[in-house]
Design a protein around this motif. Structure first.
Motif, mmCIF file in Angstrom:
data_model
loop_
_atom_site.group_PDB
_atom_site.id
_atom_site.type_symbol
_atom_site.label_atom_id
_atom_site.label_comp_id
_atom_site.label_asym_id
_atom_site.label_seq_id
_atom_site.Cartn_x
_atom_site.Cartn_y
_atom_site.Cartn_z
ATOM 1 N N ALA B 340 0.930 -1.099 -0.372
ATOM 2 C CA ALA B 340 -0.326 -0.042 0.213
ATOM 3 C C ALA B 340 0.877 1.282 0.499
ATOM 4 N N LEU B 341 1.967 1.429 0.928
ATOM 5 C CA LEU B 341 2.786 2.647 1.207
ATOM 6 C C LEU B 341 3.592 2.526 -0.715
ATOM 7 N N LEU B 342 3.583 1.674 -0.825
ATOM 8 C CA LEU B 342 4.812 2.019 -1.940
ATOM 9 C C LEU B 342 3.660 1.720 -3.494
ATOM 10 N N VAL B 343 2.830 1.682 -3.586
ATOM 11 C CA VAL B 343 1.289 1.851 -4.421
ATOM 12 C C VAL B 343 1.489 3.110 -4.234
ATOM 13 N N PHE B 344 0.539 3.764 -3.256
ATOM 14 C CA PHE B 344 0.419 4.897 -3.079
ATOM 15 C C PHE B 344 1.046 6.380 -2.122
ATOM 16 N N ILE B 369 -5.620 4.978 5.741
ATOM 17 C CA ILE B 369 -6.818 4.949 4.994
ATOM 18 C C ILE B 369 -6.476 3.890 4.002
ATOM 19 N N THR B 370 -5.009 4.490 3.304
ATOM 20 C CA THR B 370 -4.934 3.271 2.280
ATOM 21 C C THR B 370 -4.506 2.319 2.910
ATOM 22 N N ILE B 371 -3.029 1.789 4.001
ATOM 23 C CA ILE B 371 -2.819 0.927 4.575
ATOM 24 C C ILE B 371 -4.363 -0.091 5.094
ATOM 25 N N GLU B 372 -5.553 0.643 5.877
ATOM 26 C CA GLU B 372 -6.851 0.134 6.036
ATOM 27 C C GLU B 372 -7.612 -0.236 4.402
ATOM 28 N N LEU B 373 -7.530 -0.198 3.911
ATOM 29 C CA LEU B 373 -7.736 -0.820 2.568
ATOM 30 C C LEU B 373 -6.429 -1.872 2.162
ATOM 31 N N PHE B 374 -5.776 -1.808 1.719
ATOM 32 C CA PHE B 374 -5.132 -3.156 0.962
ATOM 33 C C PHE B 374 -5.456 -3.790 2.228
ATOM 34 N N THR B 375 -5.479 -3.959 4.042
ATOM 35 C CA THR B 375 -5.360 -4.994 4.919
ATOM 36 C C THR B 375 -6.786 -5.497 5.090
ATOM 37 N N SER B 467 -10.931 -4.239 -7.334
ATOM 38 C CA SER B 467 -11.596 -3.122 -7.255
ATOM 39 C C SER B 467 -9.855 -1.409 -7.121
ATOM 40 N N LEU B 468 -9.006 -2.156 -5.588
ATOM 41 C CA LEU B 468 -8.568 -1.264 -5.769
ATOM 42 C C LEU B 468 -7.256 -1.069 -6.502
ATOM 43 N N GLY B 469 -7.224 -2.723 -7.770
ATOM 44 C CA GLY B 469 -5.754 -2.303 -8.836
ATOM 45 C C GLY B 469 -7.024 -1.573 -9.902
ATOM 46 N N ALA B 470 -7.943 -1.159 -9.886
ATOM 47 C CA ALA B 470 -8.487 -0.580 -11.089
ATOM 48 C C ALA B 470 -8.640 1.416 -10.114
ATOM 49 N N VAL B 471 -8.713 1.275 -9.307
ATOM 50 C CA VAL B 471 -8.498 2.907 -8.545
ATOM 51 C C VAL B 471 -6.170 3.278 -8.991
ATOM 52 N N PHE B 472 -6.043 2.146 -8.636
ATOM 53 C CA PHE B 472 -4.185 1.762 -8.507
ATOM 54 C C PHE B 472 -3.786 2.515 -10.303
ATOM 55 N N ILE B 478 -3.481 9.427 -14.188
ATOM 56 C CA ILE B 478 -3.793 10.939 -13.615
ATOM 57 C C ILE B 478 -2.092 10.821 -13.624
ATOM 58 N N ARG B 479 -1.551 10.685 -12.894
ATOM 59 C CA ARG B 479 -0.277 11.179 -12.298
ATOM 60 C C ARG B 479 0.407 11.374 -13.371
ATOM 61 N N LYS B 480 0.918 10.773 -14.005
ATOM 62 C CA LYS B 480 1.846 10.204 -15.249
ATOM 63 C C LYS B 480 1.063 12.018 -16.536
ATOM 64 N N ARG B 481 -0.391 12.508 -16.141
ATOM 65 C CA ARG B 481 -0.840 13.330 -17.145
ATOM 66 C C ARG B 481 -0.228 14.962 -16.314
ATOM 67 N N TYR B 482 0.360 14.774 -14.707
ATOM 68 C CA TYR B 482 0.518 16.147 -14.078
ATOM 69 C C TYR B 482 2.358 15.889 -14.061
ATOM 70 N N ALA B 483 2.347 14.638 -14.155
ATOM 71 C CA ALA B 483 4.448 14.269 -14.113
ATOM 72 C C ALA B 483 4.763 15.291 -15.428
ATOM 73 N N LEU B 484 3.780 14.948 -16.220
ATOM 74 C CA LEU B 484 3.798 15.611 -18.458
ATOM 75 C C LEU B 484 3.246 16.817 -18.591
ATOM 76 N N GLY B 485 3.114 17.237 -17.308
ATOM 77 C CA GLY B 485 2.725 19.147 -17.333
ATOM 78 C C GLY B 485 1.342 19.165 -17.870
ATOM 79 N N MET B 486 0.567 18.030 -18.039
ATOM 80 C CA MET B 486 -0.503 17.833 -18.981
ATOM 81 C C MET B 486 -2.075 18.354 -17.820
ATOM 82 N N GLY B 487 -1.941 18.442 -16.205
ATOM 83 C CA GLY B 487 -2.924 18.508 -15.730
ATOM 84 C C GLY B 487 -3.137 19.784 -15.289
#
Lengths: 282, 488
Positions: B340-344, B369-375, B467-472, B478-487
């Motif tokens: 969870a830590l690595l993913v989020f 919350i993320t850790i709680e969702l994963f576990t 479901s968690l995988g889909a959210v990930f 979204i992260r890649k869009r921000y990283a490329l400056g498109m956000g």
């Protein structure tokens, strides 16, 4: 490393908050522990009663489980005080002395009251061995022994009348009975004594009765309750297979108008003593 | 190379995971995957894809085989067996009301029944490392509840048999000592006695729990309060506690003027030493390894390595002990929390949450919350409860944990070297611990703090993680869009 103005300010504010919180916490603890308290500790099936007054503590019995005893005591003894001034094992049964070896590991015991009774259980053997190693001063736990607390309050031993043989056949019958008085309030600590009215027929009234033997049907008779006339009855009890407290005892206490408190349902039962009387802390 | 290893790791973990819960389905899925793979290879794939496919399939089947072999071995042990021979004391637990739990390891090479859980009398004084002649009518541990397979839980810790208190035993003749184990035990005992000499209960047990793990050190009512508040993990052997120790060592090394990379090396060595001295159990080593995979790679500036590292380390741990995947809740929780830590965590960084103090507080809250969702499926499955106050309780209490650990350690160090100043440092060690305990009790007392009586079915678990995988994947886009400056 260069700290900006905002970082410095935030750091100083946090430091100030920390100092204030720490100071306030210590002040509250100090004022809180200075008063006299009588606490019936919730240690499961067994007895453990702490009388605490500032840096002075008297512990009557220690339950069966040392871990639970230490965990409860730590809440009422100041965190910097590791001394129990007087230890009173009422009798050598496991549910009264089983937790005391752990206590001796962690606290220095200055004095211990002893009736002389022993039993051949392993927990009793370990406790009396550790008590001897501790080198605590032994005083007689017999009628006539009276102790006055520095800030008010008196502890009187009412039973037994004479030293007991080490091989006492029925340990409960040699159980210490003591009274703690603070101003107008009196606590009668009845240990595990059965048929109390026969062993201590001259017992007088007490506002608060620590019910003998966890509410066993062989104690706390109508005759005894007529003598003591308690307003409140505290039962030190936990999960058990003996049927404690017995329904007949609960009925007798109710019939005598005593409010019943139980450590298994109420947790620690705390009485705070100020000026001339003690009151239960809600 | 790491790509190959990652694929093999995924294959092993998937194979074992399926075999552990759905053995027959695992065989069917394995066959389908193999058949599909052959068809895919035959039709369109390149040579490299062929090798990747073969590696994945072999690892998957290997995972199924290893789990099945291990489970069969432990489940196939005889119900009762008379044991008589030389054993080494490998651990001695805290004295309970009626007994002391002692772990014994038979020295004979031909013994395949694993370690022995011995309920010794409360005055038993044997120390880890000592070898004694021992005899007992051993029995397989009993399962007291249909909800919890205690027998296989012990098997996942290498224990195959129990010698109950009251059974016939002879444990008296000293037959030599394993010096290393005894030295570790003596150092650990000395450390614990220093903790208990410094602090009263229940604070001393909490400090010991934070530093060396073991929620069972706490008395039941406090342990329950921690569980209801969703805080059990701070006193469990967890990667979180180990990571705090590691981070503290890095900060110390940087403060001494070492370069970043050297500081990390110092912390690794320090953590190994810490583990050896304080708690050398396999569970602690696993927790420490996962802690390093989660945080170590960030410290040296290679966060992507953590992801591969976690999978590879997880697979290695499982090959060494396949039962962990099914019966060791600590392993499951450590693995999932690290995942969870690595993913989020990198998403929080992307969105700039860490730049301000309120961002850090928000990140802590969201991380919990993320850790709680994963576990969640594991916690619900294992304990049947779900703490609703956990995110709030964790956001409030977690920042106090490193403070409590370091003031506690510092106070022990001070009082060990200069005992006369113990009274000066005592309040600083005691206060954070007392606040943690009281806060946990307050949070656990909140009405509706915990939902209990829950159950987690395999179908729910699968749906949950899909479901968690889909959210990930959505967040990754979204992260890649921000990283490329498109956000913007």
């Amino acid at each position: 490393m260069h700290w900006g103005w905002a970082t410095k300010t935030t750091f100083l504010i946090l430091l100030a908050v920390l100092v204030v919180v720490f100071g306030a916490w210590l002040y509250l603890i100090h004022t809180d522990i200075d008063e006299t308290r009588v606490v019936f500790l919730s240690v499961g099936q067994g007895d453990a009663i702490l009388i605490s007054q500032g840096m002075n503590q008297i512990l009557v019995d220690g339950g069966r489980d040392g871990r639970r005893l230490l965990s409860r005591i730590g809440r009422y003894v100041p965190f910097y005080d590791r001394t129990i001034e007087l230890l009173i094992p009422t009798h050598p049964d496991a549910d009264h002395v089983g937790g005391l070896s752990a206590l001796l590991e962690r606290y220095q015991v200055v004095m211990a009251a002893d009736t002389g009774a022993r039993t051949d259980t392993k927990s009793a053997f370990l406790f009396y061995r550790d008590l001897e190693r501790e080198g605590a001063r032994i005083i007689p736990a017999l009628r006539g022994t009276v102790l006055d607390l520095p800030e008010g309050g008196r502890l009187s031993f009412l039973y037994p009348y004479a030293p007991l043989p080490a091989d006492v056949p029925e340990t409960n019958e040699g159980s210490v009975v003591a009274r703690f008085e603070f101003g107008e309030t009196s606590f009668l600590l009845a240990g595990d004594l059965p048929d109390e009215e026969q062993f201590i027929p001259d017992i007088g009234p007490s506002a608060i009765l620590k019910v003998a033997h966890h509410g066993s049907q062989y104690s706390t008779s109508d005759a005894f309750l007529d003598l003591v006339q308690p307003d409140e009855a505290v039962i030190s009890v936990g999960e058990n297979s003996y049927g404690h407290p017995h329904a007949s005892v609960l009925a007798r206490l109710s019939a005598h108008g005593a409010a019943i408190r139980r450590t298994d349902t109420d947790g620690d039962i705390v009485y705070t003593c100020r000026e001339n009387r003690c009151k239960r802390k809600e | 190379m790491s790509q190959w290893m990652k694929e093999v790791a995924i294959g092993v973990i998937a194979g074992m995971g399926l075999a552990a819960w759905l053995f027959h389905e695992a065989i069917v899925i394995g066959l389908l995957l193999t058949a599909g793979g052959i068809a895919f290879i035959a039709l369109i794939s390149s040579r490299q894809q062929v090798f990747h496919g073969i590696a994945l399939a072999v690892a998957f089947w290997g995972g199924i085989f290893l789990y099945a072999r291990s489970a069969e071995h432990w489940q196939g042990l005889a119900g009762e067996v008379q044991f008589s021979g030389l054993v080494e004391i490998i651990d001695r637990g805290e004295t309970r009301v009626f007994y002391q739990p002692v772990a014994l390891r038979p020295v004979a090479n031909d013994w395949t029944g694993g370690d022995i859980l011995y309920r010794a009398a409360i005055d038993f004084i044997g120390q880890p490392g000592e070898r004694i002649d021992f005899s007992c009518q051993l029995k397989r541990p009993e399962n007291f509840s249909s909800d919890f397979d205690y027998r296989m839980f012990l098997a996942s810790r290498g224990i195959g048999y129990a010698c109950e208190r009251g059974g016939h035993f002879e444990a008296s003749v000293d037959r030599g000592v394993s010096g290393f184990r005894q030295i570790l035990f003596l150092i650990r005992s000395d450390f614990e006695s220093r903790v208990s000499a410094l602090l009263p209960e229940p604070e001393s047990r909490l400090l010991a729990g934070l530093l060396v793990g073991g929620g069972d050190r706490l008395v039941p009512e406090i342990r329950d309060a921690f569980a209801r508040a969703g805080l059990s993990h701070i006193v469990a052997v967890s990667g979180y506690n180990m990571s705090i120790v590691a981070e503290g060592l890095v900060i110390l090394a940087l403060g001494l003027g070492l370069w970043r990379r050297w500081a990390v090396i110092v912390a690794v060595i320090g953590l190994i030493f810490f583990l050896l001295v304080i708690d050398s159990s396999a569970a602690s080593f696993r927790a420490a390894l996962m802690a390093w995979l989660a945080f170590g790679a960030y410290l040296v500036g290679r966060p992507a390595a953590s992801w591969n590292g976690l999978l590879i380390a997880g697979a290695i741990m499982l090959v060494a002990n396949p039962l962990l995947i099914r019966y060791d809740v600590g392993f499951q929780l450590s693995f999932l929390a690290t995942l969870a830590l690595l993913v989020f965590a990198r998403h929080f960084e992307t969105f700039g949450f860490f730049h301000h103090w309120y961002g850090k507080a928000a990140a802590l809250f969201l991380t919990t919350i993320t850790i709680e969702l994963f576990t969640l499926p594991v916690i619900v499955g294992a304990f049947g409860t779900l703490s609703l106050v956990a995110p709030l309780a964790n956001a409030f209490i977690l920042p106090l944990v490193p403070i409590a650990m370091f003031t506690g350690l510092a106070a022990i160090a001070f009082t060990s070297f200069i005992p006369t100043i113990g009274f000066l440092v005592l309040p600083f060690a005691w206060l954070p611990l007392a606040v943690i305990i009281r806060s946990a009790e307050i949070f656990s007392g909140v009405p509706w703090a915990t939902l209990s009586g829950l159950d987690s079915s395999p179908v729910f678990t699968v749906v949950w993680y899909v479901s968690l995988g889909a959210v990930f994947f959505g967040l990754e886009k979204i992260r890649k869009r921000y990283a490329l400056g498109m956000g913007h």
